[in-house]
Design a protein around this motif. Structure first.
Motif, short mmCIF file in Angstrom:
data_model
loop_
_atom_site.label_atom_id
_atom_site.label_comp_id
_atom_site.label_asym_id
_atom_site.label_seq_id
_atom_site.Cartn_x
_atom_site.Cartn_y
_atom_site.Cartn_z
N ARG A 7 0.84 -1.19 0.00
CA ARG A 7 0.00 0.00 0.00
C ARG A 7 0.89 1.24 0.00
NH1 ARG A 7 -3.04 -3.38 3.68
NH2 ARG A 7 -1.98 -2.47 5.48
N VAL A 8 0.33 2.35 -0.55
CA VAL A 8 1.06 3.62 -0.57
C VAL A 8 0.88 4.29 0.80
CG1 VAL A 8 1.26 5.87 -1.65
CG2 VAL A 8 0.71 3.87 -3.04
N ARG A 9 1.98 4.68 1.42
CA ARG A 9 1.94 5.24 2.77
C ARG A 9 2.46 6.68 2.75
NH1 ARG A 9 4.96 2.65 8.09
NH2 ARG A 9 3.57 3.55 9.66
N ARG A 29 4.40 5.14 -5.39
CA ARG A 29 3.26 5.49 -6.22
C ARG A 29 2.57 4.23 -6.72
NH1 ARG A 29 3.89 7.84 -11.00
NH2 ARG A 29 6.02 7.10 -11.34
N CYS A 30 1.28 4.30 -6.98
CA CYS A 30 0.55 3.19 -7.57
C CYS A 30 0.90 3.14 -9.06
CB CYS A 30 -0.95 3.36 -7.38
SG CYS A 30 -1.51 3.06 -5.69
N CYS A 85 -3.76 0.21 -3.61
CA CYS A 85 -3.71 0.48 -5.05
C CYS A 85 -4.81 -0.29 -5.78
CB CYS A 85 -2.34 0.08 -5.63
SG CYS A 85 -0.99 1.14 -5.08
N PRO A 86 -5.27 0.22 -6.91
CA PRO A 86 -6.30 -0.47 -7.68
C PRO A 86 -5.81 -1.84 -8.16
CG PRO A 86 -6.06 1.80 -8.42
CD PRO A 86 -4.92 1.53 -7.49
N ALA A 87 -6.78 -2.67 -8.54
CA ALA A 87 -6.45 -4.02 -9.02
C ALA A 87 -5.50 -3.94 -10.21
CB ALA A 87 -7.72 -4.75 -9.44
#
Length: 540
Positions: free
Chosen positions: A163-165, A188-189, A178-180
């Motif tokens: 996950r982006v923190r 970054r995603c 992040c999206p699938a």
């Protein structure tokens, strides 16, 4: 209400609030020190006498510089809907200690004595609205209280879970899923290049491992092993592939492909394929060594075994031996019709197979015969009735001095010299006069040829000679071809019906522009009657 009148009322209220603000205490409980409404100069609503409108001092219009700029001329949309304009009859605009647990206010001037600021939206004095209201490195929390930052602001990072923190110093760390199909890469995603932790195979031994964030692949090579190369297969599994002729028969990749199946008698051609005792493994197949041949599960030398002469099961007759894969008679005997006979004394085969004598046979000649051949005539069939029926029509000379000259020969190996269809007849008769070079013990004369070896630039000056014979016995090696140069002499033997070749790739076996001699002769001491035809081909 007209805007000028409303402005005067608000200024009056602000002035009242301002005059009380400095005396407020954060302690909400009543005490003797707390200001009363009368002390603040507001009308006493407990009295039945209500003063006139122009009586309260607080209604005086304050000086322009006393009013905050934001209250000079508020527009309808600037005034919070929750703030009712108090009437002079009931001055309820005094700070209310019970609203949201803090002091009521309409501007920060009312909270400045306490070191607070006014949250106009809630009409409450609070410690801070932004970081500007706090000291040092403190931040203004969601509860409008200054406190130490909950985390250090910096670039976004990725958690172990992908996950982006990010850091919000007011509330702490914030994580975003992040999206699938995407993952956290460098804070970054981003779309993943591969599935994190997945292992796959590239070409050959190449093994690719996806990074934890799916951003890239690490390429390694599957290790090689003795007599084998590494290979990646399946879901990134490493294995080995044996080199040609080797096998891994113990299923242990540590020692690689430890068996040479080309020569290992216990693993001939493959793991566990053992050869029978006495056999060897040659080129991955069980067989017999050297000139031996497998016969009935045994390795036998068919070149000398009289029970398997030349092939399995081929048996030589009584009194015969196996020589070079052929059944031959021993003790000077000749094979005639599968029997070994003495052609010097056998009346049915006198001097040769099938020559019968009614009076006996002596020295290969029928008894009572006094036939003598003249010169180069020969009694090949042994019959006196037709005399010496064969004439030696050889074009060759019969001595080195009278050798028949052949065309000169250069050093091109693509140009061959050829001597075709020449005969050497032989018999057991006396010859008078004897032909030149006649050898009575063999009953024939030798043939001689000479060739001028011209050589040439960059020549190796080597040789190659092939002879093919026919019309005579295929047993033994009664004929010899000899090559004579100024630097070497070499020979090869052949039967009366066979072929042979001799050659050398060595340099300088003769001198340029010298004569090379070729000699073809019969050498068997037993005077067999026959007429052998031969062909020679050669290069120099």
């Amino acid at each position: 209400m007209h805007r000028p009148v409303a402005a005067l009322v608000l200024l009056a209220l602000v002035g009242c609030g301002s005059s009380r603000g400095g005396d407020f205490s954060l302690d909400a409980s009543p005490s003797a020190d707390a200001p009363t409404v009368a002390d603040a100069g507001a009308p006493d609503v407990s009295s039945d006498d209500v003063p006139g409108v122009d009586a309260p001092v607080a209604v005086d219009v304050p000086a322009p510089d006393d009013a905050p700029p934001v209250i000079d001329a508020p527009s309808p949309e600037d005034v919070p809907t929750a703030v009712d304009v108090p009437t002079l009859d009931a001055p309820s605009d005094a700070p209310d200690a019970g609203r949201d647990g803090g002091l009521s206010c309409r501007s920060s001037r009312e909270c400045s004595a306490l070191g607070f600021v006014c949250d106009i939206a809630r009409m409450t004095c609070v410690e801070c609205l932004t970081e500007v209201d706090c000291t040092g490195v403190q931040v203004c929390g969601p509860d409008s209280v200054c406190r130490a930052p909950r985390c250090t602001v910096g670039p976004a990072t990725c958690t172990a879970e992908g996950r982006v923190r990010t850091c919000d110093p007011r509330t702490g760390f914030v994580e975003m899923v992040c999206p699938a199909g995407m993952g956290c890469i460098a804070g970054r995603c981003q779309t993943r290049a591969c599935t994190p932790g997945a292992v796959e195979c590239g070409a050959g031994a190449e093994r690719r491992t996806c990074s934890a964030d799916g951003s890239s692949q690490t390429i390694t090579a599957c290790p090689a092993a003795p007599n084998a190369v590494g290979r990646c297969s399946g879901a990134g599994s490493c294995s080995i592939v044996c080199n040609a002729g080797f096998a891994d028969c113990n299923n242990n990749t540590a020692d690689g492909c430890e068996r040479d199946t080309r020569s290992d008698v216990a693993h001939c051609g493959g793991c566990g394929r053992g050869c029978t005792s006495g056999f060897v493994c040659v080129a991955g197949a069980c067989g017999c060594a050297g000139s031996t041949v497998a016969c009935g599960g045994r390795c036998l030398d068919v070149g000398s075994d009289p029970a398997n002469c030349g092939a399995c099961g081929r048996t030589c007759g009584a009194g015969m031996a196996c020589a070079a894969g052929s059944c031959v008679c021993t003790g000077g005997l000749t094979s005639c019709g599968g029997r070994c006979v003495n052609t010097q004394s056998d009346p049915a085969n006198c001097g040769g197979c099938g020559v019968a004598c009614g009076t006996g046979c002596t020295g290969g000649v029928c008894a009572g015969s006094t036939l003598t051949c003249s010169g180069s005539t020969y009694d090949v069939n042994g019959l006196t009735s037709d005399g010496c029926e064969v004439v030696d029509d050889s074009v060759a000379g019969h001595s080195q001095a009278t050798a028949r000259a052949r065309p000169s020969q250069g050093c091109s190996d693509t140009t061959l010299g050829t001597i075709n269809g020449v005969r050497i007849p032989s018999d057991a008769r006396p010859h008078s006069p004897a032909p030149q070079g006649f050898v009575a013990t063999v009953g024939a004369t030798p043939d001689w040829y000479s060739v001028l070896a011209t050589g040439g630039t960059f020549c190796a000056n080597n040789y190659g000679v092939t002879v093919v014979t026919s019309g005579g016995s295929s047993e033994g090696s009664c004929y010899v071809v000899t090559l004579i140069t100024d630097r070497t002499t070499v020979s090869m033997a052949v039967s009366g019906s066979g072929s042979n070749t001799m050659s050398s790739a060595a340099f300088g076996l003769y001198t340029e522009n010298t004569t090379v001699y070729l000699r073809v002769e019969k050498v068997c001491s037993l005077p067999l009657r026959e007429s052998v035809e031969y062909t020679l081909s050669y290069h120099l």
